[in-house]
Design a protein around this motif. Structure first.
Motif, PDB file in Angstrom:
ATOM      1  N   THR A  41      22.939  40.540  43.455  1.00  0.00           N
ATOM      2  CA  THR A  41      22.628  40.889  42.070  1.00  0.00           C
ATOM      3  C   THR A  41      23.826  41.622  41.464  1.00  0.00           C
ATOM      4  O   THR A  41      24.721  42.093  42.188  1.00  0.00           O
ATOM      5  N   LEU A  42      23.846  41.742  40.160  1.00  0.00           N
ATOM      6  CA  LEU A  42      24.912  42.494  39.478  1.00  0.00           C
ATOM      7  C   LEU A  42      24.958  43.927  40.001  1.00  0.00           C
ATOM      8  O   LEU A  42      26.029  44.481  40.226  1.00  0.00           O
ATOM      9  N   LYS A  43      23.802  44.498  40.252  1.00  0.00           N
ATOM     10  CA  LYS A  43      23.713  45.878  40.733  1.00  0.00           C
ATOM     11  C   LYS A  43      24.353  46.054  42.113  1.00  0.00           C
ATOM     12  O   LYS A  43      24.801  47.135  42.472  1.00  0.00           O
ATOM     13  N   GLU A  44      24.426  44.976  42.886  1.00  0.00           N
ATOM     14  CA  GLU A  44      24.987  45.023  44.238  1.00  0.00           C
ATOM     15  C   GLU A  44      26.432  44.510  44.291  1.00  0.00           C
ATOM     16  O   GLU A  44      27.027  44.494  45.356  1.00  0.00           O
ATOM     17  N   SER A  45      26.975  44.098  43.162  1.00  0.00           N
ATOM     18  CA  SER A  45      28.234  43.347  43.158  1.00  0.00           C
ATOM     19  C   SER A  45      29.443  44.148  42.699  1.00  0.00           C
ATOM     20  O   SER A  45      29.328  45.078  41.902  1.00  0.00           O
ATOM     21  N   LYS A  46      30.587  43.727  43.213  1.00  0.00           N
ATOM     22  CA  LYS A  46      31.874  44.194  42.707  1.00  0.00           C
ATOM     23  C   LYS A  46      32.348  43.127  41.724  1.00  0.00           C
ATOM     24  O   LYS A  46      32.411  41.942  42.058  1.00  0.00           O
ATOM     25  N   VAL A  47      32.680  43.551  40.507  1.00  0.00           N
ATOM     26  CA  VAL A  47      32.979  42.637  39.404  1.00  0.00           C
ATOM     27  C   VAL A  47      34.455  42.697  39.034  1.00  0.00           C
ATOM     28  O   VAL A  47      35.047  43.777  38.985  1.00  0.00           O
ATOM     29  N   ALA A  48      35.021  41.540  38.765  1.00  0.00           N
ATOM     30  CA  ALA A  48      36.394  41.456  38.254  1.00  0.00           C
ATOM     31  C   ALA A  48      36.367  40.803  36.876  1.00  0.00           C
ATOM     32  O   ALA A  48      35.510  39.972  36.586  1.00  0.00           O
ATOM     33  N   ILE A  49      37.317  41.191  36.051  1.00  0.00           N
ATOM     34  CA  ILE A  49      37.503  40.568  34.744  1.00  0.00           C
ATOM     35  C   ILE A  49      38.687  39.614  34.853  1.00  0.00           C
ATOM     36  O   ILE A  49      39.730  39.979  35.400  1.00  0.00           O
ATOM     37  N   ILE A  50      38.519  38.427  34.313  1.00  0.00           N
ATOM     38  CA  ILE A  50      39.605  37.443  34.245  1.00  0.00           C
ATOM     39  C   ILE A  50      39.788  37.096  32.778  1.00  0.00           C
ATOM     40  O   ILE A  50      38.836  36.710  32.096  1.00  0.00           O
ATOM     41  N   THR A  51      41.009  37.237  32.274  1.00  0.00           N
ATOM     42  CA  THR A  51      41.282  37.014  30.859  1.00  0.00           C
ATOM     43  C   THR A  51      42.504  36.120  30.667  1.00  0.00           C
ATOM     44  O   THR A  51      43.348  36.021  31.559  1.00  0.00           O
ATOM     45  N   THR A  52      42.598  35.512  29.502  1.00  0.00           N
ATOM     46  CA  THR A  52      43.785  34.724  29.166  1.00  0.00           C
ATOM     47  C   THR A  52      44.822  35.557  28.416  1.00  0.00           C
ATOM     48  O   THR A  52      45.914  35.067  28.147  1.00  0.00           O
ATOM     49  N   ALA A  53      44.487  36.793  28.063  1.00  0.00           N
ATOM     50  CA  ALA A  53      45.494  37.701  27.514  1.00  0.00           C
ATOM     51  C   ALA A  53      46.416  38.117  28.659  1.00  0.00           C
ATOM     52  O   ALA A  53      45.998  38.170  29.814  1.00  0.00           O
ATOM     53  N   LEU A 107      28.331  50.472  32.680  1.00  0.00           N
ATOM     54  CA  LEU A 107      27.257  49.813  33.433  1.00  0.00           C
ATOM     55  C   LEU A 107      27.228  50.284  34.883  1.00  0.00           C
ATOM     56  O   LEU A 107      26.156  50.445  35.467  1.00  0.00           O
ATOM     57  N   VAL A 108      28.400  50.519  35.457  1.00  0.00           N
ATOM     58  CA  VAL A 108      28.472  51.051  36.823  1.00  0.00           C
ATOM     59  C   VAL A 108      27.871  52.458  36.851  1.00  0.00           C
ATOM     60  O   VAL A 108      27.050  52.783  37.716  1.00  0.00           O
ATOM     61  N   ALA A 109      28.267  53.298  35.896  1.00  0.00           N
ATOM     62  CA  ALA A 109      27.760  54.677  35.843  1.00  0.00           C
ATOM     63  C   ALA A 109      26.249  54.711  35.652  1.00  0.00           C
ATOM     64  O   ALA A 109      25.562  55.576  36.211  1.00  0.00           O
ATOM     65  N   GLU A 110      25.707  53.748  34.893  1.00  0.00           N
ATOM     66  CA  GLU A 110      24.256  53.677  34.663  1.00  0.00           C
ATOM     67  C   GLU A 110      23.501  53.090  35.852  1.00  0.00           C
ATOM     68  O   GLU A 110      22.281  53.141  35.894  1.00  0.00           O
ATOM     69  N   GLY A 111      24.224  52.475  36.790  1.00  0.00           N
ATOM     70  CA  GLY A 111      23.579  51.839  37.927  1.00  0.00           C
ATOM     71  C   GLY A 111      23.187  50.392  37.680  1.00  0.00           C
ATOM     72  O   GLY A 111      22.532  49.772  38.511  1.00  0.00           O
ATOM     73  N   THR A 112      23.595  49.828  36.547  1.00  0.00           N
ATOM     74  CA  THR A 112      23.284  48.433  36.230  1.00  0.00           C
ATOM     75  C   THR A 112      24.194  47.482  36.990  1.00  0.00           C
ATOM     76  O   THR A 112      23.770  46.409  37.415  1.00  0.00           O
ATOM     77  N   ALA A 113      25.458  47.868  37.131  1.00  0.00           N
ATOM     78  CA  ALA A 113      26.438  47.073  37.889  1.00  0.00           C
ATOM     79  C   ALA A 113      26.874  47.887  39.099  1.00  0.00           C
ATOM     80  O   ALA A 113      26.882  49.116  39.060  1.00  0.00           O
ATOM     81  N   GLY A 114      27.254  47.180  40.150  1.00  0.00           N
ATOM     82  CA  GLY A 114      27.622  47.863  41.385  1.00  0.00           C
ATOM     83  C   GLY A 114      28.958  48.572  41.316  1.00  0.00           C
ATOM     84  O   GLY A 114      29.036  49.784  41.506  1.00  0.00           O
ATOM     85  N   GLU A 115      30.011  47.812  41.022  1.00  0.00           N
ATOM     86  CA  GLU A 115      31.361  48.375  41.061  1.00  0.00           C
ATOM     87  C   GLU A 115      32.296  47.465  40.259  1.00  0.00           C
ATOM     88  O   GLU A 115      32.142  46.259  40.261  1.00  0.00           O
ATOM     89  N   LEU A 116      33.278  48.075  39.610  1.00  0.00           N
ATOM     90  CA  LEU A 116      34.331  47.313  38.937  1.00  0.00           C
ATOM     91  C   LEU A 116      35.511  47.218  39.891  1.00  0.00           C
ATOM     92  O   LEU A 116      35.914  48.221  40.486  1.00  0.00           O
ATOM     93  N   GLY A 117      36.036  46.026  40.057  1.00  0.00           N
ATOM     94  CA  GLY A 117      37.209  45.848  40.898  1.00  0.00           C
ATOM     95  C   GLY A 117      38.362  46.706  40.417  1.00  0.00           C
ATOM     96  O   GLY A 117      38.427  47.084  39.243  1.00  0.00           O
ATOM     97  N   ARG A 118      39.308  47.006  41.295  1.00  0.00           N
ATOM     98  CA  ARG A 118      40.428  47.892  40.947  1.00  0.00           C
ATOM     99  C   ARG A 118      41.444  47.227  40.034  1.00  0.00           C
ATOM    100  O   ARG A 118      42.276  47.898  39.418  1.00  0.00           O
ATOM    101  N   ARG A 119      41.383  45.882  39.919  1.00  0.00           N
ATOM    102  CA  ARG A 119      42.336  45.159  39.072  1.00  0.00           C
ATOM    103  C   ARG A 119      41.582  44.127  38.230  1.00  0.00           C
ATOM    104  O   ARG A 119      40.517  43.670  38.607  1.00  0.00           O
ATOM    105  N   PHE A 120      42.166  43.795  37.074  1.00  0.00           N
ATOM    106  CA  PHE A 120      41.713  42.631  36.332  1.00  0.00           C
ATOM    107  C   PHE A 120      42.826  41.597  36.409  1.00  0.00           C
ATOM    108  O   PHE A 120      43.966  41.920  36.744  1.00  0.00           O
ATOM    109  N   PHE A 121      42.487  40.353  36.126  1.00  0.00           N
ATOM    110  CA  PHE A 121      43.433  39.265  36.341  1.00  0.00           C
ATOM    111  C   PHE A 121      43.717  38.521  35.037  1.00  0.00           C
ATOM    112  O   PHE A 121      42.794  38.201  34.291  1.00  0.00           O
ATOM    113  N   CYS A 122      44.986  38.292  34.798  1.00  0.00           N
ATOM    114  CA  CYS A 122      45.442  37.597  33.598  1.00  0.00           C
ATOM    115  C   CYS A 122      45.909  36.201  33.981  1.00  0.00           C
ATOM    116  O   CYS A 122      46.735  36.045  34.880  1.00  0.00           O
TER     117      CYS A 122
END
Length: 157
Positions: A41-53, A107-122
Protein backbone atom coordinates in the motif's frame (compact mmCIF):
# COMPACT_ATOMS: atom_id res chain seq x y z
CA UNK A 1 -16.38 14.73 -20.83
CA UNK A 2 -18.33 17.86 -19.92
CA UNK A 3 -18.02 21.29 -21.53
CA UNK A 4 -15.51 22.49 -18.92
CA UNK A 5 -13.03 19.65 -19.48
CA UNK A 6 -9.92 20.20 -21.58
CA UNK A 7 -9.18 17.42 -24.03
CA UNK A 8 -5.42 17.31 -23.52
CA UNK A 9 -4.56 15.29 -26.63
CA UNK A 10 -6.65 17.49 -28.96
CA UNK A 11 -5.35 20.68 -27.37
CA UNK A 12 -1.78 19.42 -27.82
CA UNK A 13 -2.45 18.63 -31.49
CA UNK A 14 -3.82 22.13 -32.02
CA UNK A 15 -0.86 23.69 -30.21
CA UNK A 16 1.68 21.88 -32.42
CA UNK A 17 -0.31 22.68 -35.58
CA UNK A 18 -0.28 26.36 -34.59
CA UNK A 19 3.53 26.14 -34.40
CA UNK A 20 3.62 24.95 -38.01
CA UNK A 21 3.97 21.18 -37.59
CA UNK A 22 2.18 19.40 -40.44
CA UNK A 23 2.03 15.91 -38.91
CA UNK A 24 0.42 15.11 -35.60
CA UNK A 25 2.71 13.74 -32.91
CA UNK A 26 2.55 9.95 -32.72
CA UNK A 27 2.02 9.20 -29.03
CA UNK A 28 3.84 6.16 -27.71
CA UNK A 29 1.56 3.25 -26.99
CA UNK A 30 2.01 -0.33 -25.94
CA UNK A 31 0.13 -3.52 -26.73
CA UNK A 32 0.77 -4.60 -23.15
CA UNK A 33 1.19 -2.18 -20.27
CA UNK A 34 4.82 -2.09 -19.02
CA UNK A 35 3.87 -1.51 -15.37
CA UNK A 36 3.20 -3.87 -12.51
CA UNK A 37 0.58 -3.86 -9.79
CA UNK A 38 1.93 -2.58 -6.46
CA UNK A 39 2.59 -5.23 -3.85
CA UNK A 40 2.41 -2.75 -0.96
CA UNK A 41 0.00 0.00 0.00
CA UNK A 42 1.06 3.65 -0.26
CA UNK A 43 1.32 3.69 3.54
CA UNK A 44 3.90 0.86 3.38
CA UNK A 45 5.82 2.15 0.35
CA UNK A 46 8.90 4.17 -0.43
CA UNK A 47 7.96 6.60 -3.22
CA UNK A 48 10.10 8.23 -5.89
CA UNK A 49 9.20 11.12 -8.16
CA UNK A 50 10.12 10.89 -11.84
CA UNK A 51 9.86 14.09 -13.89
CA UNK A 52 10.73 15.36 -17.35
CA UNK A 53 12.03 18.63 -15.91
CA UNK A 54 15.82 18.65 -15.62
CA UNK A 55 18.22 20.05 -13.00
CA UNK A 56 18.84 23.75 -13.63
CA UNK A 57 22.55 23.17 -14.27
CA UNK A 58 21.75 20.99 -17.32
CA UNK A 59 20.44 24.02 -19.23
CA UNK A 60 23.62 24.29 -21.30
CA UNK A 61 24.28 20.56 -21.72
CA UNK A 62 23.81 19.31 -25.26
CA UNK A 63 23.59 15.65 -24.24
CA UNK A 64 21.12 15.31 -21.37
CA UNK A 65 20.99 12.03 -19.47
CA UNK A 66 18.80 10.63 -16.70
CA UNK A 67 19.72 12.47 -13.50
CA UNK A 68 19.24 11.53 -9.84
CA UNK A 69 18.79 14.61 -7.63
CA UNK A 70 18.52 14.76 -3.82
CA UNK A 71 15.05 15.68 -2.53
CA UNK A 72 16.59 17.47 0.44
CA UNK A 73 16.69 20.34 0.03
CA UNK A 74 14.02 20.58 -2.67
CA UNK A 75 15.34 22.45 -5.71
CA UNK A 76 14.32 26.08 -6.08
CA UNK A 77 14.39 25.77 -9.88
CA UNK A 78 14.44 23.17 -12.62
CA UNK A 79 15.23 23.59 -16.31
CA UNK A 80 12.07 23.38 -18.42
CA UNK A 81 12.62 25.85 -21.26
CA UNK A 82 13.75 23.09 -23.64
CA UNK A 83 10.31 21.48 -23.40
CA UNK A 84 7.41 22.48 -25.59
CA UNK A 85 4.59 23.88 -23.49
CA UNK A 86 2.37 26.94 -23.52
CA UNK A 87 4.87 29.49 -22.20
CA UNK A 88 2.49 32.38 -22.96
CA UNK A 89 -0.19 31.24 -20.54
CA UNK A 90 1.72 29.45 -17.80
CA UNK A 91 5.15 29.23 -16.17
CA UNK A 92 7.28 26.78 -14.17
CA UNK A 93 8.72 29.14 -11.56
CA UNK A 94 6.59 27.57 -8.79
CA UNK A 95 8.46 24.26 -8.50
CA UNK A 96 6.12 22.60 -5.92
CA UNK A 97 3.27 22.78 -8.47
CA UNK A 98 5.02 20.21 -10.65
CA UNK A 99 7.54 18.55 -8.30
CA UNK A 100 5.50 17.50 -5.25
CA UNK A 101 8.32 16.89 -2.76
CA UNK A 102 6.73 19.05 -0.06
CA UNK A 103 3.31 17.49 -0.61
CA UNK A 104 4.71 13.94 -0.36
CA UNK A 105 6.65 14.85 2.79
CA UNK A 106 3.34 16.03 4.30
CA UNK A 107 1.71 12.70 3.40
CA UNK A 108 4.61 10.87 5.05
CA UNK A 109 4.29 13.03 8.19
CA UNK A 110 0.52 12.33 8.29
CA UNK A 111 1.11 8.59 7.94
CA UNK A 112 -0.65 8.38 4.55
CA UNK A 113 2.56 7.52 2.68
CA UNK A 114 5.39 5.39 3.99
CA UNK A 115 8.54 7.20 2.92
CA UNK A 116 9.86 9.53 0.21
CA UNK A 117 12.95 8.27 -1.56
CA UNK A 118 16.15 10.26 -0.98
CA UNK A 119 16.34 11.27 -4.66
CA UNK A 120 13.98 12.20 -7.47
CA UNK A 121 14.77 11.31 -11.06
CA UNK A 122 14.84 13.54 -14.12
CA UNK A 123 14.29 11.99 -17.53
CA UNK A 124 15.30 13.99 -20.59
CA UNK A 125 12.51 14.49 -23.07
CA UNK A 126 13.79 12.83 -26.21
CA UNK A 127 10.41 12.31 -27.95
CA UNK A 128 11.68 8.87 -28.89
CA UNK A 129 9.95 5.68 -27.80
CA UNK A 130 13.11 3.72 -28.70
CA UNK A 131 15.43 5.90 -26.57
CA UNK A 132 12.96 5.80 -23.71
CA UNK A 133 12.70 2.00 -23.81
CA UNK A 134 16.37 1.28 -24.52
CA UNK A 135 18.12 3.94 -22.42
CA UNK A 136 16.03 5.99 -20.02
CA UNK A 137 13.62 3.38 -18.63
CA UNK A 138 16.36 0.84 -17.76
CA UNK A 139 18.39 3.59 -16.06
CA UNK A 140 15.37 4.75 -14.04
CA UNK A 141 14.67 1.16 -13.02
CA UNK A 142 18.30 0.77 -11.93
CA UNK A 143 18.13 3.95 -9.83
CA UNK A 144 14.80 2.94 -8.27
CA UNK A 145 16.26 -0.42 -7.32
CA UNK A 146 19.34 1.28 -5.81
CA UNK A 147 17.04 3.41 -3.65
CA UNK A 148 14.69 0.48 -2.87
CA UNK A 149 11.70 2.32 -4.35
CA UNK A 150 8.29 0.61 -4.21
CA UNK A 151 6.18 3.15 -6.11
CA UNK A 152 7.05 5.78 -8.70
CA UNK A 153 5.02 8.94 -9.21
CA UNK A 154 5.41 10.02 -12.85
CA UNK A 155 5.19 13.80 -13.25
CA UNK A 156 5.44 14.79 -16.92
CA UNK A 157 5.95 18.45 -17.62
Amino acid sequence: MNNNDINYMERTRQYYRAQGYTSDYQWAHFETIPFSKPTRTLKESKVAIITTAMPAETEHKADRQVEAVPVDPPPSALFTDHLSWDKDNTHTRDVPTFLPIEQLNRLVAEGTAGELGRRFFCVPTEYSKRLTLDNDAPRILELCREDQIDLALLVPL
